[in-house]
Design an enzyme around this catalytic site. Sequence first.
Site, short mmCIF file in Angstrom:
data_model
loop_
_atom_site.label_atom_id
_atom_site.label_comp_id
_atom_site.label_asym_id
_atom_site.label_seq_id
_atom_site.Cartn_x
_atom_site.Cartn_y
_atom_site.Cartn_z
N ARG A 116 0.27 -8.42 13.70
CA ARG A 116 -0.38 -7.43 12.81
C ARG A 116 -1.25 -8.14 11.77
NH1 ARG A 116 4.72 -4.40 10.84
NH2 ARG A 116 3.29 -3.22 9.51
N ARG A 146 12.21 -5.19 4.61
CA ARG A 146 12.00 -3.83 4.08
C ARG A 146 12.65 -2.75 4.94
NH1 ARG A 146 5.50 -2.75 4.80
NH2 ARG A 146 5.54 -2.50 7.05
N ARG A 167 11.59 -0.39 10.41
CA ARG A 167 10.54 -0.16 11.40
C ARG A 167 10.64 -1.12 12.57
NH1 ARG A 167 4.98 0.44 8.17
NH2 ARG A 167 4.30 -0.61 10.07
N LYS A 200 0.83 -1.21 0.00
CA LYS A 200 0.00 0.00 0.00
C LYS A 200 0.86 1.26 0.00
CE LYS A 200 -2.16 -0.81 3.94
NZ LYS A 200 -1.60 -2.10 4.38
N ARG A 252 -9.30 0.86 9.12
CA ARG A 252 -8.87 -0.49 9.48
C ARG A 252 -9.90 -1.22 10.31
NH1 ARG A 252 -2.92 0.66 9.05
NH2 ARG A 252 -1.75 -1.23 9.46
#
Length: 216
Positions: free
Chosen positions: A172, A127, A161, A13, A88
């Site tokens: 998550r 990432r 992160r 996203k 969400r």
Amino acid sequence: MRLILFGPPGCGKGTQAQLLCREFKTAHLSTGGMLREAVSNGTEIGLRAKEIMECGALVPDDVVVGIISERLDRPECGYGFILDGFPRTVVQAESLDKLLREKGLKIDRVVEIKVTDELLIERISGRFSCSNCGASYHDRFKQAKQGNVCDVCGGTGFTRREDDKETTVRERLNNYHAQTAPLLPYYHSKGLLAPVDGMANIEEVTAAIRRILDVL
Ligand code: AMP
């Protein structure tokens, strides 16, 4: 153009929102990004959100709805916006509908980026992003062209992160399936939902989203 990019953590996203916002000059509204900024600035919202985010849970609806409500009134949203990571929960989706109704606006499309859980875990754990401009990279799937120099801004600092550790990622994903995926029938029933294959490479996913936007 007012778009929601919808899908689990790590589906792309953020990457797609960055590319599309650059192309269409729309505002990129990432609640995760805004919350991380609040945490690093030590604001009241940041202090409330920090621990919740670190364990991979969702920040309370009233907090994120408040943040989005304030952002939607800014001039940068005048040419439209792409929502990334919001809504969400069903409460957030209903609050968004109410906010937009009051402003005489509506969402044009909800693009669902579909990716399997196995690939999400692989993607998230590799990432990182440019500390200066936020451009996203990946150890395997998207390296910077010149080693440790950002392709977009030339910055040389990169960050990973805190909540991208595998145990937090699993939490998550569980939260996504329990609390966020139930929004799919909500948007389907409004005729807004458009799925794309998020397993394809970045350029192919962008092209698929563009085709959806072409018919608007
Ligand atoms: P993201 O960058 O979208 O993956 O979001 C990172 C974290 O911020 C999430 O795991 C949540 O803890 C929090 N967060 C971001 N957006 C929302 C939202 N719309 N509702 C609740 N929590 C959120």
